[in-house]
Design a protein around this motif. Sequence first.
Motif, PDB file in Angstrom:
ATOM      1  N   GLU A  95       0.511  -1.348  -0.142  1.00  0.00           N
ATOM      2  CA  GLU A  95       0.034  -0.052  -0.024  1.00  0.00           C
ATOM      3  C   GLU A  95       0.881   1.259   0.139  1.00  0.00           C
ATOM      4  O   GLU A  95       0.417   2.598  -0.213  1.00  0.00           O
ATOM      5  CB  GLU A  95      -0.926  -0.149   1.155  1.00  0.00           C
TER       6      GLU A  95
ATOM      7  N   LEU B 114      -7.311  -4.987 -13.864  1.00  0.00           N
ATOM      8  CA  LEU B 114      -7.875  -3.801 -13.291  1.00  0.00           C
ATOM      9  C   LEU B 114      -7.715  -2.752 -14.413  1.00  0.00           C
ATOM     10  O   LEU B 114      -8.500  -1.978 -14.536  1.00  0.00           O
ATOM     11  CB  LEU B 114      -6.979  -3.490 -11.970  1.00  0.00           C
TER      12      LEU B 114
ATOM     13  N   PRO C 181      -7.908   2.721 -12.846  1.00  0.00           N
ATOM     14  CA  PRO C 181      -9.311   3.204 -12.503  1.00  0.00           C
ATOM     15  C   PRO C 181      -9.580   2.712 -11.063  1.00  0.00           C
ATOM     16  O   PRO C 181      -9.124   1.776 -10.459  1.00  0.00           O
ATOM     17  CB  PRO C 181     -10.182   2.580 -13.585  1.00  0.00           C
ATOM     18  N   VAL C 182     -10.846   3.374 -10.454  1.00  0.00           N
ATOM     19  CA  VAL C 182     -11.341   2.979  -9.304  1.00  0.00           C
ATOM     20  C   VAL C 182     -12.043   1.839  -9.471  1.00  0.00           C
ATOM     21  O   VAL C 182     -12.877   1.825 -10.604  1.00  0.00           O
ATOM     22  CB  VAL C 182     -12.363   4.087  -8.888  1.00  0.00           C
ATOM     23  N   GLY C 183     -11.611   0.793  -8.703  1.00  0.00           N
ATOM     24  CA  GLY C 183     -12.330  -0.528  -8.870  1.00  0.00           C
ATOM     25  C   GLY C 183     -11.747  -1.453  -8.095  1.00  0.00           C
ATOM     26  O   GLY C 183     -10.519  -1.324  -7.556  1.00  0.00           O
ATOM     27  N   GLU C 184     -12.146  -2.926  -8.012  1.00  0.00           N
ATOM     28  CA  GLU C 184     -11.543  -3.854  -7.543  1.00  0.00           C
ATOM     29  C   GLU C 184     -11.656  -5.152  -8.438  1.00  0.00           C
ATOM     30  O   GLU C 184     -12.783  -5.467  -8.847  1.00  0.00           O
ATOM     31  CB  GLU C 184     -12.508  -4.300  -6.253  1.00  0.00           C
ATOM     32  N   VAL C 185     -10.886  -5.939  -8.394  1.00  0.00           N
ATOM     33  CA  VAL C 185     -10.719  -6.987  -9.121  1.00  0.00           C
ATOM     34  C   VAL C 185      -9.965  -8.327  -8.548  1.00  0.00           C
ATOM     35  O   VAL C 185      -8.950  -8.024  -7.808  1.00  0.00           O
ATOM     36  CB  VAL C 185     -10.231  -7.040 -10.769  1.00  0.00           C
TER      37      VAL C 185
ATOM     38  N   SER D 169      -7.163  -3.443  -5.424  1.00  0.00           N
ATOM     39  CA  SER D 169      -8.252  -2.588  -5.114  1.00  0.00           C
ATOM     40  C   SER D 169      -7.512  -1.106  -5.117  1.00  0.00           C
ATOM     41  O   SER D 169      -6.463  -1.007  -4.860  1.00  0.00           O
ATOM     42  CB  SER D 169      -9.108  -2.592  -3.799  1.00  0.00           C
ATOM     43  N   SER D 170      -8.186  -0.033  -6.135  1.00  0.00           N
ATOM     44  CA  SER D 170      -7.531   0.950  -6.340  1.00  0.00           C
ATOM     45  C   SER D 170      -8.536   2.188  -6.340  1.00  0.00           C
ATOM     46  O   SER D 170      -9.915   1.921  -6.432  1.00  0.00           O
ATOM     47  CB  SER D 170      -7.108   0.832  -7.698  1.00  0.00           C
ATOM     48  N   ASN D 171      -8.199   3.131  -5.725  1.00  0.00           N
ATOM     49  CA  ASN D 171      -9.376   4.267  -5.430  1.00  0.00           C
ATOM     50  C   ASN D 171      -8.934   5.345  -6.495  1.00  0.00           C
ATOM     51  O   ASN D 171      -9.043   6.673  -6.360  1.00  0.00           O
ATOM     52  CB  ASN D 171      -9.198   4.913  -4.035  1.00  0.00           C
TER      53      ASN D 171
ATOM     54  N   TYR E 118      -4.596   0.293  -3.380  1.00  0.00           N
ATOM     55  CA  TYR E 118      -5.158   1.083  -2.051  1.00  0.00           C
ATOM     56  C   TYR E 118      -5.205  -0.335  -1.469  1.00  0.00           C
ATOM     57  O   TYR E 118      -5.051  -0.425   0.092  1.00  0.00           O
ATOM     58  CB  TYR E 118      -6.632   1.023  -2.346  1.00  0.00           C
ATOM     59  N   ARG E 119      -5.172  -1.750  -1.984  1.00  0.00           N
ATOM     60  CA  ARG E 119      -5.052  -2.800  -1.106  1.00  0.00           C
ATOM     61  C   ARG E 119      -4.480  -3.931  -2.205  1.00  0.00           C
ATOM     62  O   ARG E 119      -5.291  -4.064  -3.229  1.00  0.00           O
ATOM     63  CB  ARG E 119      -6.321  -3.204  -0.490  1.00  0.00           C
TER      64      ARG E 119
END
Lengths: 171, 395
Positions: B57, B90, B324-328, B344-346, B352-353
């Motif tokens: 992170e 992602l 991009p904002v999202g989680e995969v 995960s990205s914000n 982000y994680r």
Amino acid sequence: MTETVTKSPAEKLPEFIERFKDDVVAIADYRGDLCIDVRKDRLPEMIRFLKETLQFNMLMDLFGMDYAKYGNGLSGVAVIYNLYSMPTRRRVRLRVFLGEERPEIRSICDLFAAANWFEREAFDLFGVTFTSHPNLTRILCHHDFEGHALLKEYPADHYQRLKSAIPSTEI
Amino acid sequence: MMPEVEINNQLMRLNLGPSHPATHGTLRIFVKLDGEFVEEMKLEIGYLHRCFEKMSETHTWTQVIPFTDRLNYCSALMNNVGYVMAVEKLLGVTITKRCERIRVLLCELSRIVDHLVCIGTNAVDVGALSCFWYFFRERENIYDLFEAACGARLTTSYTRIGGLMSDLPDGWIDWCKKIVKQLPRTLDDVDGLLTHNRIWIERTKGVVKISKERAIDYGFTGPCLRACGVDYDIRKVHPYYDYDKFDFKVPIESEGDTYARYLVRMAEMRESLKIIDQALEDIPDGEVNISDWSIVLPPKEAVYNSIEGLMAHFKLIMQGIKTPVGEVYSYTEAANGELGFFVSSNGEGRPYRVRVRPPCFAIYQAFPEMCHRQTVSDVVAGLGSLNIVAGELDR
């Protein structure tokens, strides 16, 4: 894969959505991953339904996530359940936000043997309390560790001095 | 049974590890013995916890790649591939065909290395040292190949988001063909030494067993699951990188014991060789990296001779890749099973994680149940066959 990309997210698991429509907060289909945000009260029931009726017989992963600095309208600690169905080859992710104060949710150890360690890990790193878990203790960090390392409020460069080097005799 | 045990009616407590030669890493096993039989077992893990997820992170997406080497260090390349695949998912980018093929090639070589180490050390644990030498000779040869490709033997960090660190060097393909050609002979040698060996069979057959149902309940994947008779291999059921175009079989055994896991791994290496042979036949031409400079570094000529190249290079190093904002969740069939990365990205330049689902975390959890009423020596034989890699287990 048994599903086609043209389906809308809600059509992917219609039985589930229909049955728990009052507790489903949002359904997302991002890059082909189905992710359903649900309220926490009926979660064990949802997992049981997925396992016993919709044949999601594998708990692939269970982990915590801290949305404190995420922005985009999300906040608080969440637990994410990653389920896989061996017979139908489908995957689904359930995300449960646990609110701002003490994060707590019922354990699903009685449904999946795999949940035991995964829940201990989420407890260790995020401080999520899984009620009725048989042995909710730290798993990766030392038993004297203070705080929960993967929370965003825990500084990445913070060190803790070990109080005693003596390992526990009973583990 | 020991007389004292009967008199006191007490179980003997025994501590194995965390630095025991048979644990191949820092695992602590605490057993209560009734005579020689395990009555109760508790596991303590976390000795190799290095906060992989927390560290990720605070770094850019690209800087996480070297950390992934240190997960399953027996097959670092597969972790590299698993991680970059998640970030590429992602980003929504498609890598080049040449890059895909090279990744497949190196993943299968890594799978072979991982299985060589697993079977080799498992055999050492039960007293068969020669197989270890046969296998580790081949392992060194394959490591030479990795070294030629990326400069490192163990901690490869070869992949990049959107491609690879560099293309394969000249002559690598022929060299690879030569090394791969020797492998079947080594496999035959060890096959001859172990598969019908009375001692090996006695030490492994029926040892540390698990049923199909329990294995699924515990979230087993990979060779350990296939040894219980479940036909689940991500390369077949959810193919990625054109795995569906290769001709190979998924070896299945039904017993779920140490011997079955050995047989599955041996057969899997031969299947991997088949894939490698087919992959080496026609490696597509072209670039290994995609041409988007907001994801991969521009070529050096462009950095030194054009302002656009220089700026792209600078921004990518200083700010990282903007996701991009999202989680995969992305998953690959690693040597131990399903290696999953949840990213995960914000919308900022850093993860982000990053969550990794290590296959052996789920597998190791079942170990106390599998070892019930087995002897201490069986525990050691079984542990080796599960291929628990502490780096991946503790992260």
